[in-house]
Design a protein around this motif. Structure first.
Motif, mmCIF file in Angstrom:
data_model
loop_
_atom_site.group_PDB
_atom_site.id
_atom_site.type_symbol
_atom_site.label_atom_id
_atom_site.label_comp_id
_atom_site.label_asym_id
_atom_site.label_seq_id
_atom_site.Cartn_x
_atom_site.Cartn_y
_atom_site.Cartn_z
ATOM 1 N N PRO A 1 45.008 42.528 45.784
ATOM 2 C CA PRO A 1 43.587 43.611 45.201
ATOM 3 C C PRO A 1 44.101 45.009 44.796
ATOM 4 N N VAL A 2 45.179 45.570 45.000
ATOM 5 C CA VAL A 2 45.657 46.846 44.553
ATOM 6 C C VAL A 2 45.704 46.597 42.850
ATOM 7 N N ALA A 3 46.520 45.505 42.551
ATOM 8 C CA ALA A 3 46.833 45.410 41.300
ATOM 9 C C ALA A 3 45.604 45.185 40.338
ATOM 10 N N ASN A 4 44.880 44.246 41.232
ATOM 11 C CA ASN A 4 43.660 43.867 40.520
ATOM 12 C C ASN A 4 42.711 45.180 40.369
ATOM 13 N N GLY A 5 42.674 45.873 41.141
ATOM 14 C CA GLY A 5 42.020 47.269 41.065
ATOM 15 C C GLY A 5 42.560 48.010 40.025
ATOM 16 N N MET A 6 43.778 48.068 39.710
ATOM 17 C CA MET A 6 44.591 48.710 38.658
ATOM 18 C C MET A 6 43.934 47.941 37.268
ATOM 19 N N THR B 1 41.117 46.520 36.757
ATOM 20 C CA THR B 1 39.757 46.508 36.552
ATOM 21 C C THR B 1 39.703 48.175 36.029
ATOM 22 N N ALA B 2 40.343 49.009 36.780
ATOM 23 C CA ALA B 2 40.461 50.172 35.977
ATOM 24 C C ALA B 2 40.905 50.265 34.723
ATOM 25 N N ALA B 3 41.705 49.742 34.146
ATOM 26 C CA ALA B 3 42.075 49.687 32.900
ATOM 27 C C ALA B 3 41.110 49.055 31.936
ATOM 28 N N ASP B 4 40.375 48.144 32.408
ATOM 29 C CA ASP B 4 39.100 47.556 31.834
ATOM 30 C C ASP B 4 38.092 48.586 31.590
ATOM 31 N N TRP B 5 37.880 49.481 32.714
ATOM 32 C CA TRP B 5 36.715 50.340 32.626
ATOM 33 C C TRP B 5 37.108 51.367 31.892
ATOM 34 N N MET B 6 38.260 51.799 31.961
ATOM 35 C CA MET B 6 38.549 53.388 31.165
ATOM 36 C C MET B 6 38.864 52.926 29.630
ATOM 37 N N SER B 7 37.940 53.418 28.854
ATOM 38 C CA SER B 7 37.829 53.233 27.458
ATOM 39 C C SER B 7 38.395 54.583 26.535
ATOM 40 N N ALA B 8 38.331 54.412 25.569
ATOM 41 C CA ALA B 8 38.475 55.556 24.492
ATOM 42 C C ALA B 8 37.364 56.620 25.109
ATOM 43 N N ALA B 9 36.539 56.346 25.391
ATOM 44 C CA ALA B 9 35.382 57.507 25.913
ATOM 45 C C ALA B 9 35.937 58.152 27.081
ATOM 46 N N SER B 10 36.520 57.595 27.898
ATOM 47 C CA SER B 10 37.089 58.059 29.236
ATOM 48 C C SER B 10 38.179 58.901 28.824
ATOM 49 N N PHE B 11 39.276 58.339 28.077
ATOM 50 C CA PHE B 11 40.322 58.854 28.077
ATOM 51 C C PHE B 11 40.321 60.051 26.958
ATOM 52 N N ILE C 1 45.188 38.565 30.768
ATOM 53 C CA ILE C 1 46.213 38.629 31.865
ATOM 54 C C ILE C 1 46.549 39.959 32.564
ATOM 55 N N THR C 2 46.061 39.851 33.581
ATOM 56 C CA THR C 2 45.970 40.896 34.716
ATOM 57 C C THR C 2 47.141 41.829 34.548
ATOM 58 N N TYR C 3 48.517 41.177 34.629
ATOM 59 C CA TYR C 3 49.463 42.107 34.555
ATOM 60 C C TYR C 3 49.730 42.933 33.159
ATOM 61 N N THR C 4 49.153 42.419 32.079
ATOM 62 C CA THR C 4 49.188 43.461 30.801
ATOM 63 C C THR C 4 48.160 44.633 31.221
ATOM 64 N N GLN C 5 47.146 44.235 31.785
ATOM 65 C CA GLN C 5 45.967 45.405 32.185
ATOM 66 C C GLN C 5 46.826 46.345 33.120
ATOM 67 N N ILE C 6 47.507 45.858 34.116
ATOM 68 C CA ILE C 6 48.154 46.616 34.890
ATOM 69 C C ILE C 6 49.177 47.662 34.164
ATOM 70 N N ALA C 7 49.872 47.102 33.253
ATOM 71 C CA ALA C 7 50.818 47.939 32.299
ATOM 72 C C ALA C 7 49.929 48.885 31.524
ATOM 73 N N GLN C 8 48.804 48.536 31.145
ATOM 74 C CA GLN C 8 48.074 49.501 30.380
ATOM 75 C C GLN C 8 47.510 50.490 31.030
ATOM 76 N N TYR C 9 47.222 50.284 32.310
ATOM 77 C CA TYR C 9 46.708 51.312 33.184
ATOM 78 C C TYR C 9 47.655 52.200 33.519
#
Lengths: 618, 591, 231
Positions: B42-47, B49-59, B174-182
């Motif tokens: 779940p922690v990894a998945n949370g990360m 999700t956060a990467a999905d959530w945070m867009s250029a707008a957020s960043f 791929i979840t792990y790519t998302q995690i790396a992006q986060y």
């Protein structure tokens, strides 16, 4: 019976399983036929006696629907339905819809039973309901010993159906090809007068003309095979078969002295192989101990080799070979019951995985489970079923269907449970598609009742379908899981090969060729709530349900057939060489043409996978 | 090593990391058949999700907005965070029980209507494209700076890269790519913030640094207020807009979040309901790390920017930076055209002040200033320029570029995939051309994707607002059309298909009308019917905030129309009751 | 039923001849009542019948072979399928042998019509005769009965050719040359192509055609009267 009923007899004789009967038997069965004309749009259901007679379609077309009004099959000339032909338990509430004006030959139920008693070939084809009937019926095999059916006694002359299709040596390649397609033959004989000069097959046209870009107007002599071996019309069929197997050819010209008498193709021999499977199945039911069962099942590889040599479609080969495992399983259950006594509560022995899909080739692992009635009480009945499962699984293992490495067998307590527990299993897998659950679904979503109480199985399946249909979240997980098996095709249409290890420089025909298609078909089926288990059937039904386009389904069916066929040939080759059959194929074993074809096939799979992943946004 | 080379290396390295992980993850799955892949923690998945959530707008944009709007921009923080909670806690569990993982599917089935489904698809496409515009803007800014091109060219390059990234698409799942992006993203965001906070306040935590004292003893925010008010700007920490507008704006952002397709799916990729809940919680934590840093980044960037130009007391000639002595980052951003200087009084020094403030303008004239000479300071450059302004090491600057690209690309690719599938499958295959072949479907998706990128790119060049505001528009549209339909679908069994469709059309139509009235038809400049100023707004409600009103209109019209027409069929009503009774989820977690 | 119809109905003639006739296979035939014209077509038994003859003139030409099988309602049974050769009293003309392939030497070993006819009459008892262009079958049979038993043959007759003509009329389609041939008619109903000119095959062919024609009728209820040409 009147010999003048030739038209009808010939029709019967050209359709399986009646082609297995002798002329005399055929003649005597003609009197039992009733002819009926069904107008387009007519419905026949069990109230109209659908299951009281066996129907053979003479002309026209009939669709079979189940009580959910899903299309089960579209039948055409030569197909059968009704009593014992629609025997599979899931089709009891079947309804026939006549979609073209149809003329049917109808055999009343008691006639069918009587015929089946007399002719084991019919009996095998019209597989009976439940183990009890099977046992009765099987005991007839061999009693009669229809000698003329045996490969050992059939003459080539019995097998040749038509005069040879011939061309003079002066003909061009194009003319020859036109003739072949007009006559719908896969091979043609080149003759000077009545003397054989050579032979040209489809394969020659492909490999020697198209693949090489040869001019079509060259004389046919350029590409014909000249030093062909021939068989004499008075030879035994088995001799011809041996010759074909030895030379690895599929067409054998038949001569009568000096004259060309006909052409024997591997397909002509096919039915005799299904016969040998019939005998194997019959033998299985006569054995009373594991050792002798073991002996019989040791012949399965030979069966595969024979089927491969006969150019049987992979689909039917799968059915034939699976029927042997089915019979083994049933027999083992009977033996276990003889030993342990009658079962205390109703049960159903379910085959899972490739056995359920009727897609076994060389021997594989066993995947099975035991579904018990809800009145099952572990304390009282646990012991019985544990011993039953132990007996059957051990027996299968001894016969070469080795224990499942994932323990998906009835001996595992987890997979030997009453209906309510099984329902919970499926609910949980569907509601919580964890990786482990998804792996299990790939095995347990392909289920077929081999033996026992089919009602139990039916209610389980109904539960499963209701849970799955339209549940896109679950289907998306399934789709995601299906993407883990990709065809071995690289970015540049190159084969991606295994490097190092035992299988260096090969690719895995099963996991990267067949499994992706099986997975796709399963998802289509679950999405549409279709009953079919066999992948070819599933794809057909899915196309009709609109889950996949007709074209897409056809491509996948062809691809599956092609890849499975390659696998059977590959395994047969290994068995002939005295090796253990496996799924690892080296591209070097393929001709250039086959390689290209295989790449096309893989890219079809890749396209379909991409569509699925796009649809389910994975 | 010069900055540009370093940036290339860092960006290249992060992208190879993502691709490498993608390949590794794919290869890893084709192992032994019976060895099921491991579940994602779940922690990894949370990360992820956060990467999905945070867009250029957020960043990129949020800190920029905060830097220039001050307190008012906090509504973005509140709205988005609130929206996330709403989505994770209220909507996702019910949709999951319904077994549908896209909003159009749910709406189509719940309202037993193809029309309703089509309207939902159209709403989502409009909202998603608007959202992509925001991403394209961010991508354009990042690429123009990173490649030292002008903004338009940077945007074109960005469009091409987004297209390939999205077509290759598989990486998205791929979840792990998302995690790396986060990880890259959050690292890139917080590291400069920590450095700057250390520099300014000596407190390494930017969240605390914001409220700490600067080197001279005055608290940071007081100092910022003072510095910019000296130059005639409004007080940083004061509320400037109307309260009603603030409330509606926040609500629009909140409920608009609910319908956005790419985030909802994330919740369904977790197999267990329990895990889905805890990863939603973890995602909130990971999102909070960035969102709480943003105010500090914005404030400190504003202070640094102002102090760089205005080096001493206002009025002293030498206190204004000489143009010839401007730092390298200034020159670099000038190349992109997002930062412009015009020497209005010809003194060769830069005067940066609020010439719209009549009081201060008079004072400025007395200094010999002839208007604000920073004719353009694009707010979206703030996060990217911040480390340069603070004179942080080159590798930090390179890292921020990589983080911004990661944020923009991943969200853009996710949205574009959703748009292309909506068009190819939900519209074409399911409704207009059911006989389209599988190859045709794939092709249609690609064409749709290229089309969406072209539209978004065009609107990114002629943006209707800053990236964050563009995104806010998207949320407004989603808020007015989809959210009410979803809520009523779950909680009111009496709403029928006619009501739902009417509601969606009324909501979407009224919101679009309001936006176009002030922002120009289809955002084409000059076609607006009323000037976009607070005075002209209805009750002072900005176009971006109208989504909440649209949603109310949607609720009202749907309820009235449903009352007047026949109730939905029995089985639908039962279904609605079943969704809310928590038996499925409960039973499923029991064994 | 009007008195007129009553007087001249074949049922009356059956009674009449039955009383007049000495015992013979024909009289046995007449003892069984004809199927009721008012009954639903499915309740009726039919005998699909065909001959091969030396020609088309019932007074001059001879029956060479007889083939028939029964239809019980909508179901044709092959169990009763029968094919019998008869020995003609004259030499088989060459042109007809080309058609049916029955040669003199085969025919000469067959039974005489006198021996064969009782079988046919027994099969026909209580059934409606069914043939394609039934006039031939009817007249040849009647003629034979007159010659052998001294009395004519009557019975209910269903003619698939006549039924087909009605179909053409009702659809107002012109009838082209050859349209009404058995093979062509069958073809229109999607029935398989059979080798022609074997009495039994032709009888079965006509029977199948009949089943197809009835199945394709639009009317809700069909009684024998709607189908029969002689009733």
């Amino acid at each position: 019976m009147e010999v003048e009923l030739l038209e009808i007899r010939d029709f019967l004789a050209s359709h399986h399983p009646f082609d297995q009967l002798s002329k005399e038997s055929l003649n005597s069965s003609l009197g039992d036929i009733e002819i009926r004309y069904l107008r387009r749009g007519t419905d026949i259901d069990s109230d109209d006696g659908l299951l009281d007679s066996l129907y053979l379609i003479r002309t026209g077309a009939v669709e079979l629907h189940n009580n959910y009004d899903e299309l089960l099959a579209r039948l055409a000339e030569g197909d059968m339905f009704g009593y014992r032909a629609s025997h599979r338990e899931e089709y009891e509430n079947i309804r026939g819809v006549v979609i073209e004006d149809t003329l049917v030959y109808q055999f009343p139920a008691d006639t069918v039973d009587a015929l089946c008693d007399k002719h084991p070939q019919l009996d095998y084809f019209l597989a009976p309901v439940g183990g009890e009937r099977l046992r009765e019926a099987i005991t007839h095999v061999g009693d009669e010993g229809d000698a003329q059916l045996s490969m050992m006694t059939a003459h080539i002359s019995d097998l040749i159906k038509r005069p040879p299709v011939i061309m003079p040596p002066t003909a061009t390649i194009r003319e020859t090809a036109v003739m072949m397609s007009e006559e719908r033959v896969s091979s043609i004989l080149i003759t000077q007068g009545e003397k054989l000069q050579g032979i040209v097959t489809d394969r020659d046209l492909r490999n020697r003309v198209v693949a090489k870009g040869l001019d079509y107007d060259l004389p046919i002599t350029e590409i014909m095979s000249t030093n062909t071996c021939t068989a004499d019309i008075s030879d035994y069929a088995f001799e011809a078969q041996l010759q074909m197997a030895r030379q690895n050819i599929h067409h054998l010209p038949v001569v009568d002295g000096d004259k060309v008498a006909g052409m024997l193709t591997a397909t002509d021999l096919t039915k005799h192989h299904t016969t040998s499977a019939v005998y194997m199945v019959g033998d299985i039911y006569k054995q009373n101990n594991i050792e002798s069962l073991q002996e019989i099942s040791a012949k399965t590889p030979d069966l595969l080799v024979n089927l491969a040599a006969a150019d049987v479609t992979a689909d039917s080969a799968g059915h034939v070979i699976t029927s042997v495992v089915d019979a083994l399983t049933c027999r083992l259950i009977q033996l276990a019951q003889e030993k342990l006594g009658e079962p205390p509560v109703p049960f159903a022995w379910l085959a899972a995985g490739s056995q359920a899909r009727s897609e076994q080739t060389a021997k594989s692992d066993q995947d099975n489970c035991l579904l018990l009635d809800d009145s099952y009480d572990e304390k009282k009945h646990g012991e019985y079923f544990q011993q039953l499962a132990r007996f059957v699984c051990d027996g299968l293992n001894a016969c070469g269907y080795f224990y499942c490495p994932g323990d998906m067998m009835a001996i595992t307590e987890k997979w030997r449970q009453p209906l309510r527990v099984w329902r919970q299993y499926f609910s949980k897998w569907i509601e919580q598609p964890e990786p482990k659950a998804l792996m299990l679904t790939c095995v347990f979503f392909d289920l077929r009742c081999v033996c026992g109480d089919r009602n139990l199985f039916r209610s389980l399946r109904k539960h499963l379908q209701e849970k799955c249909r339209g549940n896109r979240i679950f289907l998306a997980h399934m789709a995601g899981n299906a993407m883990s098996h990709r065809p071995p095709l690289g970015f540049f249409r190159n084969f991606v090969l295994i490097h190092g290890g035992e299988h260096d420089h090969t690719f895995d025909l099963k996991h990267t060729g067949i499994v992706p298609i099986v997975d796709l078909a399963r998802i289509y089926t679950l999405a549409a709530g279709i009953n079919a288990v066999n992948t070819q059937d599933r794809l057909k039904a899915a196309a009709e349900g609109g889950e996949v386009t007709e074209e897409g389904a056809r491509d996948l069916q062809d691809t599956l057939e092609f890849v499975s066929f390659l696998r059977i040939e590959h395994q047969a080759r290994q068995i002939r060489a005295g090796k253990e059959a496996d799924n690892f194929m080296s591209p070097e074993d393929l001709s250039n043409f086959e390689r290209n074809h295989l790449k096309d096939a893989f890219s079809v799979v890749r396209t379909m996978q991409n569509v699925l992943s796009q649809r389910y946004k994975i | 090593m010069d900055l540009q080379t370093l940036t290339y290396i860092v960006v290249g390295a992060t992208f190879s990391l993502y691709i490498g992980i993608a390949i590794w993850a794919r290869a890893g799955t084709t192992g032994e058949f019976y060895a099921a892949g491991r579940g994602v923690h779940p922690v990894a998945n949370g990360m992820a999700t956060a990467a999905d959530w945070m867009s250029a707008a957020s960043f990129i944009s949020m800190a920029g907005l905060i830097a220039f709007k001050g307190y008012d921009a906090s509504l973005f923080l509140m709205g988005w965070t609130g929206g996330y909670v709403l989505l994770a806690m209220l909507l996702a569990p019910y949709l999951r029980k319904f077994g549908k993982f896209t909003v159009p599917e749910f709406i189509g089935d719940r309202y037993y209507s193809k029309v309703a489904r089509m309207v939902a698809v159209l709403c989502l496409i409009v909202a998603s494209i608007t959202y992509v515009i925001g991403q394209m803007k961010g991508i354009g800014v990042a690429f123009s700076r990173f490649l030292e091109l002008d903004y338009a060219t940077g945007l074109y390059v960005g469009m091409a890269i987004v297209f390939f990234y999205a077509v290759l698409g598989g990486m998205k799942g791929i979840t792990y790519t998302q995690i790396a992006q986060y990880c890259v993203l959050i690292f890139a965001y917080t590291v400069p913030a920590v450095f700057i906070s250390m520099n300014l306040t000596g407190n390494p935590l930017p969240q605390l640094g914001l409220f700490s004292a600067t080197a001279d003893g005055t608290p940071l925010l007081v100092k910022l207020d003072q510095t910019i008010m000296d130059l005639g700007f409004a007080q940083y920490t004061a509320q400037k807009g109307g309260t009603l507008n603030m409330v509606f704006y926040t609500f629009s952002l909140m409920i608009g979040t609910a319908g956005l397709p790419h985030v909802i799916i994330r919740f369904f990729t977790v197999p267990k309901v329990k895990d889905a809940r805890s990863s939603a919680g973890w995602a909130l934590v990971f999102i909070a790390i960035l969102y709480t840093t943003a105010p500090a980044v914005g404030s400190m960037a504003r202070l640094n920017l102002t102090n760089t130009i205005q080096t001493g007391p206002v009025g002293e000639v030498s206190a204004n930076l000489e143009y010839e002595k401007r730092p390298q980052w200034f020159k670099n951003w000038e190349k992109t055209g997002l930062l412009k200087y015009e020497d209005k009084n010809g003194d060769g020094r830069i005067q940066y002040y609020n010439d719209k403030n009549p009081e201060f303008a008079k004072k400025a004239e007395s200094y010999g200033w002839k208007g604000n000479e920073m004719t353009k300071v694009d707010r979206d450059i703030m996060v990217l320029a911040n480390p340069e302004i603070a004179k942080l090491p080159n590798w930090v600057i390179a890292l921020v570029a990589a983080g911004g690209l990661a944020a923009a690309l991943s969200t853009a690719a996710g949205l574009l995939l959703a748009i292309s599938t909506a068009i190819s499958h939900d519209l074409m295959k399911s409704m207009f051309t059911p006989n389209i072949s599988e190859k045709g479907e794939l092709m249609a998706a690609r064409v749709a994707m290229a089309g969406a990128i072209a539209v978004a790119g065009y609107l990114g060049l002629h943006p209707p607002g800053f990236a964050a505001q563009t995104v806010a528009l998207a949320f407004g549209l989603a808020a007015s059309s989809i959210f009410p339909a979803l809520m009523m679908g779950i909680f009111n069994k009496r709403i029928n298909n006619t009501g739902a469709v009417t509601g969606m059309l009324v909501g979407l139509g009224s919101t679009l009308l309001y936006i176009f009235t002030y922002k120009g038809w289809f955002f084409i400049p000059g076609t607006n019917m009323l000037p976009n100023t607070t005075a002209n707004h209805l009750f002072g409600i900005a176009p971006e905030a109208f989504g909440a009103i649209g949603a109310m209109l949607n609720f009202a019209s749907a309820t009235i129309v449903s009352k007047l027409t026949a109730p939905p069929p029995e089985h639908i009503q039962h279904l609605v009751e079943d969704i809310r009774i928590p038996k499925g989820a409960g039973a499923a977690t029991d064994h | 039923m009007t008195i007129w119809q009553h007087l001249f109905s074949i049922e009356e003639r059956r009674n009449w001849w039955m009383r007049k006739m000495p015992p013979s296979p024909l009289r046995d035939y007449y003892e069984v009542p004809f199927p009721d014209v008012e009954s639903d077509w499915r309740q009726v038994d039919y005998l699909a019948l065909d001959y091969e003859t030396t020609g088309l003139d019932e007074h001059k030409d001879e029956i060479l072979s007889i083939g028939y099988t029964t239809i019980n309602g909508s179901c044709m049974r092959l169990a009763d399928a029968t094919h019998m050769l008869t020995r003609p009293r004259c030499v088989i003309p060459g042109e007809s042998a080309v058609v049916h392939g029955i040669m003199d030497d085969v025919a000469s070993s067959a039974e005489t019509l006198e021996e064969v006819l009782p079988h046919l009459l027994r099969a026909l008892a209580g059934k409606a005769m069914l043939a394609h262009y039934a006039t031939i079958e009817y007249h040849f049979l009647s003629n034979a009965c007159k010659r052998i038993y001294g009395f004519p043959f009557v019975g209910r007759v269903v003619d698939t050719l006549a039924l087909e003509v009605r179909v053409f009329r009702s659809q107002e389609k012109p009838i082209q040359q050859g349209d009404l041939r058995l093979a062509n008619t069958r073809n229109r109903y999607g029935l398989p192509r059979y080798r022609a000119h074997n009495a039994l095959i032709d009888a079965i062919a006509a029977g199948e055609l009949f089943l197809a024609q009835v199945a394709n009728r639009q009317e809700k209820r069909t009684i024998l009267k709607d189908l029969a040409v002689v009733s």
